[in-house]
Design a protein around this motif. Sequence first.
Motif: not given
Length: 473
Positions: A338-341, A347-352, A392-396, A413-420
Amino acid sequence: MSIEAGENTLHSRIAEWRAYLERRRTARDPGLDELEGRLRDETAGLRDAGLDVGEAFLVALRRVGSIDAATREFGRAQAGRLWEQPEAGPDADDAGGPLPGQGVAAIAPGGGTAARTELAAVLGLAVAAALLVKAPELFGVRLEGGDDMGFYARNAGLFALPLLAGYFAWKRGLETARVLGIALAFAGAAVFANAYPFEPGGSTEMLTALHLPILLWLVVGAAYAGERWRSSGARMEFVRFSGEVFIYYVLFALGGGVFTVLTALMFSAIGVGVDSLATEWLLPCGAMGAVIVAAWLVESRRGLVADMAPMLARVFTPLFALMLLALLGAMVATGGWADLEREMLIGFDLLLALVLGLLLYTVSARDPQAPPSVSDWLALLLVAAALAVDMLALGAIAGRITEFGFTPNRTAALGENLVLLCNLAWSAWLYARFLGGRGAFASLPRWQTAYLPVYGIWAGVVVVVFPPLFGYA
């Protein structure tokens, strides 16, 4: 050989290949049609590159054989027959073809007049890319640091990738209109990377630096696939090419790093400092030149790592699945999701993105006619774990936007995580249908290759729209 004769020869060989496969599986197997389409696409692309019918068909068999065992067996049986034919005689060397007994891997450029011409062109392009990264210094733009680093970050994809696209345009013999379209794409990228009044070190500048290479690599893909870019098989071939280039590039980076360190140590031992030579010339010039050389090696010596990338994908799929599950458990247990910087979100986007690359290679390496196996269940587990982490990343991200509002980084970040999320969710659904016996595996590679342009569209939006939208901050 005339065009008509070549078509007749190809038709007879494909008919022979199909009859061979039909003896080993159900004649009405719909997967045969897809394999035949891919075999024809591969053969057409290789003929466009300058190979004759026999050579192109044999290389195409090898490539399709990487995902189909029966095709692989047929290709081995055909190899001996091909070299006995007159078209593989002494003149084949000048045509860039193999000498008798060299095997399938030798059908890439490597010997003869045509091959020497291509090698000279590649080395020239590699040197040009290496020098191009130093060209801005003629105008006072320094690579060492300061505000000028933003310029190099934004333009990183423009030093080598246009030259690489030009190499493929030349090798594929692309028509003038398509070459102009590719050139305009790079010219437009250069304009958007440099004409905007970015705030030095600002978020929109960083987002441009991260997303522009993605967009430009897909432009290279358009040159690589040539007239077949709309073909699912051609796009999957470019995906495999990208992975193999990455492997070569990492090997070059490791070797170059060792060479640079040893050079610095040896000269420092005798009291001669070469640190500036390493940081200002060897590293940046080598990094750009290696892009061209790595791509050429994959193109001309495909057999060297053609099986390595799928093997690595199979090895790392379970490891990444376990890591993601552990990460997911830790995030839920600690409430840290809930508190991701910003750095963690990147880093999460690169991992995904890496997980998606593993999925693509797992899909590309698999025989589409084989029944479900443990590897398929592991791949589904990997996708499901990545999907949960993405949610979870989208929630954060949504929480931070609700609390602090929209910023360039949060919006990106929002757009990239939605695309993924869309890609992973539908991939999981298709995998589950296949494992449940309610769908064909072939739908997975079709979905993945059809989705590739979405990444380019989103990257283009970030590069073109975000800077003015957020005041170039």
